[in-house]
Design a protein around this motif. Structure first.
Motif, PDB file in Angstrom:
ATOM      1  N   ALA A 162     -14.696 120.475  15.470  1.00  0.00           N
ATOM      2  CA  ALA A 162     -15.876 120.494  14.611  1.00  0.00           C
ATOM      3  C   ALA A 162     -16.566 121.852  14.653  1.00  0.00           C
ATOM      4  O   ALA A 162     -16.250 122.730  15.457  1.00  0.00           O
ATOM      5  CB  ALA A 162     -16.854 119.399  15.044  1.00  0.00           C
ATOM      6  N   ALA A 163     -17.539 122.027  13.730  1.00  0.00           N
ATOM      7  CA  ALA A 163     -18.407 123.203  13.657  1.00  0.00           C
ATOM      8  C   ALA A 163     -19.789 122.736  13.217  1.00  0.00           C
ATOM      9  O   ALA A 163     -19.937 121.676  12.598  1.00  0.00           O
ATOM     10  CB  ALA A 163     -17.843 124.241  12.688  1.00  0.00           C
ATOM     11  N   THR A 164     -20.804 123.515  13.525  1.00  0.00           N
ATOM     12  CA  THR A 164     -22.173 123.151  13.176  1.00  0.00           C
ATOM     13  C   THR A 164     -22.486 123.538  11.731  1.00  0.00           C
ATOM     14  O   THR A 164     -21.757 124.315  11.097  1.00  0.00           O
ATOM     15  CB  THR A 164     -23.167 123.856  14.108  1.00  0.00           C
ATOM     16  N   ALA A 165     -23.597 123.003  11.228  1.00  0.00           N
ATOM     17  CA  ALA A 165     -24.007 123.326   9.862  1.00  0.00           C
ATOM     18  C   ALA A 165     -24.303 124.811   9.708  1.00  0.00           C
ATOM     19  O   ALA A 165     -24.009 125.420   8.668  1.00  0.00           O
ATOM     20  CB  ALA A 165     -25.232 122.483   9.480  1.00  0.00           C
ATOM     21  N   GLU A 166     -24.902 125.433  10.731  1.00  0.00           N
ATOM     22  CA  GLU A 166     -25.204 126.860  10.669  1.00  0.00           C
ATOM     23  C   GLU A 166     -23.937 127.699  10.599  1.00  0.00           C
ATOM     24  O   GLU A 166     -23.921 128.761   9.964  1.00  0.00           O
ATOM     25  CB  GLU A 166     -26.033 127.278  11.885  1.00  0.00           C
ATOM     26  N   GLN A 167     -22.874 127.242  11.227  1.00  0.00           N
ATOM     27  CA  GLN A 167     -21.623 128.005  11.207  1.00  0.00           C
ATOM     28  C   GLN A 167     -20.904 127.909   9.873  1.00  0.00           C
ATOM     29  O   GLN A 167     -20.095 128.780   9.543  1.00  0.00           O
ATOM     30  CB  GLN A 167     -20.701 127.517  12.327  1.00  0.00           C
ATOM     31  N   LEU A 168     -21.176 126.862   9.082  1.00  0.00           N
ATOM     32  CA  LEU A 168     -20.444 126.645   7.830  1.00  0.00           C
ATOM     33  C   LEU A 168     -21.269 126.918   6.584  1.00  0.00           C
ATOM     34  O   LEU A 168     -20.726 126.899   5.476  1.00  0.00           O
ATOM     35  CB  LEU A 168     -19.926 125.198   7.775  1.00  0.00           C
ATOM     36  N   GLU A 169     -22.543 127.166   6.713  1.00  0.00           N
ATOM     37  CA  GLU A 169     -23.408 127.314   5.536  1.00  0.00           C
ATOM     38  C   GLU A 169     -23.097 128.590   4.766  1.00  0.00           C
ATOM     39  O   GLU A 169     -22.556 129.566   5.310  1.00  0.00           O
ATOM     40  CB  GLU A 169     -24.873 127.306   5.962  1.00  0.00           C
ATOM     41  N   ILE A 170     -23.452 128.569   3.495  1.00  0.00           N
ATOM     42  CA  ILE A 170     -23.280 129.738   2.619  1.00  0.00           C
ATOM     43  C   ILE A 170     -24.477 130.662   2.817  1.00  0.00           C
ATOM     44  O   ILE A 170     -25.636 130.252   2.697  1.00  0.00           O
ATOM     45  CB  ILE A 170     -23.154 129.305   1.157  1.00  0.00           C
ATOM     46  N   GLY A 171     -24.208 131.937   3.122  1.00  0.00           N
ATOM     47  CA  GLY A 171     -25.266 132.896   3.381  1.00  0.00           C
ATOM     48  C   GLY A 171     -25.885 133.428   2.114  1.00  0.00           C
ATOM     49  O   GLY A 171     -25.492 133.085   0.982  1.00  0.00           O
ATOM     50  N   SER A 172     -26.878 134.293   2.278  1.00  0.00           N
ATOM     51  CA  SER A 172     -27.566 134.899   1.130  1.00  0.00           C
ATOM     52  C   SER A 172     -26.653 135.791   0.326  1.00  0.00           C
ATOM     53  O   SER A 172     -26.910 136.048  -0.859  1.00  0.00           O
ATOM     54  CB  SER A 172     -28.773 135.704   1.633  1.00  0.00           C
ATOM     55  N   ASP A 173     -25.581 136.264   0.940  1.00  0.00           N
ATOM     56  CA  ASP A 173     -24.622 137.107   0.215  1.00  0.00           C
ATOM     57  C   ASP A 173     -23.594 136.298  -0.547  1.00  0.00           C
ATOM     58  O   ASP A 173     -22.692 136.864  -1.174  1.00  0.00           O
ATOM     59  CB  ASP A 173     -23.924 138.060   1.193  1.00  0.00           C
ATOM     60  N   GLY A 174     -23.679 134.969  -0.480  1.00  0.00           N
ATOM     61  CA  GLY A 174     -22.749 134.116  -1.209  1.00  0.00           C
ATOM     62  C   GLY A 174     -21.470 133.813  -0.459  1.00  0.00           C
ATOM     63  O   GLY A 174     -20.611 133.092  -0.978  1.00  0.00           O
ATOM     64  N   ALA A 175     -21.306 134.347   0.752  1.00  0.00           N
ATOM     65  CA  ALA A 175     -20.097 134.106   1.538  1.00  0.00           C
ATOM     66  C   ALA A 175     -20.304 132.870   2.415  1.00  0.00           C
ATOM     67  O   ALA A 175     -21.324 132.745   3.094  1.00  0.00           O
ATOM     68  CB  ALA A 175     -19.762 135.315   2.395  1.00  0.00           C
ATOM     69  N   ALA A 176     -19.327 131.982   2.397  1.00  0.00           N
ATOM     70  CA  ALA A 176     -19.396 130.776   3.217  1.00  0.00           C
ATOM     71  C   ALA A 176     -19.005 131.090   4.652  1.00  0.00           C
ATOM     72  O   ALA A 176     -18.147 131.950   4.911  1.00  0.00           O
ATOM     73  CB  ALA A 176     -18.483 129.695   2.647  1.00  0.00           C
ATOM     74  N   GLY A 177     -19.640 130.402   5.595  1.00  0.00           N
ATOM     75  CA  GLY A 177     -19.303 130.592   6.994  1.00  0.00           C
ATOM     76  C   GLY A 177     -17.936 130.030   7.330  1.00  0.00           C
ATOM     77  O   GLY A 177     -17.495 129.034   6.738  1.00  0.00           O
ATOM     78  N   ALA A 178     -17.255 130.654   8.268  1.00  0.00           N
ATOM     79  CA  ALA A 178     -15.923 130.225   8.691  1.00  0.00           C
ATOM     80  C   ALA A 178     -15.778 130.455  10.190  1.00  0.00           C
ATOM     81  O   ALA A 178     -16.260 131.458  10.722  1.00  0.00           O
ATOM     82  CB  ALA A 178     -14.833 130.976   7.935  1.00  0.00           C
ATOM     83  N   VAL A 179     -15.125 129.516  10.848  1.00  0.00           N
ATOM     84  CA  VAL A 179     -14.827 129.621  12.272  1.00  0.00           C
ATOM     85  C   VAL A 179     -13.319 129.806  12.409  1.00  0.00           C
ATOM     86  O   VAL A 179     -12.551 128.962  11.967  1.00  0.00           O
ATOM     87  CB  VAL A 179     -15.293 128.374  13.039  1.00  0.00           C
ATOM     88  N   LEU A 180     -12.901 130.905  13.017  1.00  0.00           N
ATOM     89  CA  LEU A 180     -11.498 131.260  13.106  1.00  0.00           C
ATOM     90  C   LEU A 180     -10.945 130.957  14.494  1.00  0.00           C
ATOM     91  O   LEU A 180     -11.672 130.998  15.487  1.00  0.00           O
ATOM     92  CB  LEU A 180     -11.294 132.758  12.820  1.00  0.00           C
ATOM     93  N   GLY A 181      -9.651 130.673  14.520  1.00  0.00           N
ATOM     94  CA  GLY A 181      -8.962 130.610  15.798  1.00  0.00           C
ATOM     95  C   GLY A 181      -9.017 131.965  16.479  1.00  0.00           C
ATOM     96  O   GLY A 181      -8.966 133.015  15.818  1.00  0.00           O
ATOM     97  N   SER A 182      -9.113 131.973  17.789  1.00  0.00           N
ATOM     98  CA  SER A 182      -9.296 133.222  18.524  1.00  0.00           C
ATOM     99  C   SER A 182      -8.144 134.196  18.317  1.00  0.00           C
ATOM    100  O   SER A 182      -8.353 135.400  18.157  1.00  0.00           O
ATOM    101  CB  SER A 182      -9.473 132.925  20.011  1.00  0.00           C
ATOM    102  N   GLU A 183      -6.912 133.693  18.279  1.00  0.00           N
ATOM    103  CA  GLU A 183      -5.763 134.572  18.071  1.00  0.00           C
ATOM    104  C   GLU A 183      -5.728 135.099  16.644  1.00  0.00           C
ATOM    105  O   GLU A 183      -5.346 136.256  16.412  1.00  0.00           O
ATOM    106  CB  GLU A 183      -4.471 133.816  18.399  1.00  0.00           C
TER     107      GLU A 183
END
Length: 435
Positions: A162-183
């Motif tokens: 899972a990921a939190t709402a803050e990690q996935l929200e769309i920012g002011s620049d229009g880019a959506a948040g994304a959580v990447l695998g470390s590798e």
């Protein structure tokens, strides 16, 4: 003269007397008494060979058990123990009352909806040529190339990974948040706050069409499963339906993944025939069946090492017979029955083998703990993609140790039986004349 159940041996060389069954007492005296160099050498070799054979079995079983359990744990961390997929056209969702009933099943912690899609991800902007030189993820101009990724669309806080709402929200620049695998983040040379370009192949009116999205790195995750860490991206589920070709699933998180079977049966009753319910065992059945078969085969192959080591124990008994021939003749002349002679050599070999077995178990357990505690055996990312793990775990289970101990002691006892049987056939008169 019949064998007495209890006897006492007078001390020699200042040793205290021993009492007990005469066969065991004499065997203990033979073990502690002065022996020839040949007998000393064969006894040490037998002890070391048995210990090394058992050591190899302990490490090998711990490796296979650890690999299987670690792989299972990491698969469950990336995916849920139980998965639900609609068989209806248009990716129909279970009725709300069915989802509520599913969440209320015993052992169920949560039910989350996820969507999967494939795409290509690249970092925005060039990097210095020196930084990207020689890396497969860079072109000749020092720009990062695209990497094929698996998009995991989730609701904030929902799903097994899972990921939190803050990690996935769309920012002011229009880019959506994304959580990447470390590798994956390491391969792209990106960190928190960097921009990403996502390209997903979708379909519109039956024709393929590329969809473009801007993403922003908000965090990374590490599961330990190489495929997840190197190719998975967590995004908000809302951005995936427009791409086309995504697959929706419902993940059921359990208190104990080992009890997934009863939950699957209850879930099938609750959801009906329009939904496919599978657990981690069914989805990875061929993989874990192959690993279990490989572990059994490895046990038998390495068991041959222990079997060969028992010949050293048998040779030690042969040397003991020759070395103690006159004493055996005296014991026979005094009336020690053949069963008593057999007991002496069986006890001698059993003590020698038992010490070797438990020494091998002790050293093997310590070695496994050291290798796992400090992760001394690690793989490069390329090799980790083959074996699915970045480091080799060694798990020592009591059941594995019990099987090794029973097997090793059993073959050791069988190896001692033939020399003991031959020693019991020695004629006392011939033994007393032996030089």
């Amino acid at each position: 003269m019949t064998e007495a159940p209890q006897t006492a041996i007078e001390p020699d060389s200042g040793r205290p007397p021993l009492s007990g069954p005469i066969g065991w007492v004499i065997a203990w005296r033979f073990l502690r008494g002065r022996r020839s160099r040949l007998l000393d050498g064969t006894a040490r070799v037998a002890l070391a060979a048995t210990a090394l054979g058992v050591l190899a079995m302990v490490i090998a079983m711990a490796l296979m058990t650890g690999y299987r359990e670690d792989l299972r744990r990491k698969l469950i961390e990336g995916n849920a123990p139980v998965m639900v997929q609609s068989l209806l056209p248009g990716r129909g969702s279970p009725p709300p009352e069915a989802l509520q009933a599913l969440e209320s099943l015993p052992g169920v912690l949560a039910v989350g909806r996820v969507a999967f899609a494939q795409g290509t991800l690249s970092a925005a902007g060039p990097v210095p040529q020196a930084e990207g030189s020689g890396d497969a993820n860079f072109d000749g101009n020092g720009r990062r190339q695209g990497v094929e990724v698996t998009l995991r669309g989730i609701d904030p806080g929902g799903g097994q990974l899972a990921a939190t709402a803050e990690q996935l929200e769309i920012g002011s620049d229009g880019a959506a948040g994304a959580v990447l695998g470390s590798e994956l983040a390491r391969r792209l040379l990106v960190s928190e706050g960097d921009r990403l370009r996502l390209v997903v192949l979708g379909f519109e009116n039956g024709r393929p069409r590329f969809r473009y999205h801007s993403l922003r790195v908000t965090d990374t995750f590490t599961v330990g499963y190489a495929e997840f860490d190197a190719s998975w991206v967590l995004v908000a589920r809302e951005i995936l339906p427009s791409t086309g070709g995504s697959v929706d699933l419902w993940e059921v998180t359990l208190e104990d993944p080992a009890l997934s079977g009863p939950v699957v049966e209850r879930a099938k009753e609750v959801l009906g025939p329009d939904f496919l319910v599978s657990d981690w065992r069914h989805l990875n059945r061929d993989l874990f069946t192959a690993l279990e078969g490989q572990q059994r085969a490895l046990f038998l192959v390495l068991g041959l090492i222990v079997l060969v080591s028992t010949f050293n124990v048998a040779s030690t008994l042969v040397v003991l017979v020759r070395d103690r021939m006159r004493q055996l003749g005296v014991l026979g002349a005094l009336g020690l029955p053949k069963a008593g002679l057999r007991t002496i050599f069986l006890a001698y070999g059993s003590v020698l083998g038992t010490v070797g077995v438990f020494l091998g178990v002790l050293v093997g357990t310590v070695v496994c703990w050291v290798l796992t505690r400090w992760e001394l055996i690690r793989f490069d990312p390329e090799v980790a993609n083959i074996y699915f793990i970045s480091s080799v775990p060694f798990r020592v289970r009591p059941s594995d140790l019990l099987a090794i101990i029973v097997f090793a002691l059993g073959v050791n006892l069988l190896a001692c039986a033939l020399p003991a049987w031959r020693a019991a056939k020695i004629d006392p008169a011939d033994a007393l004349r032996y030089e």
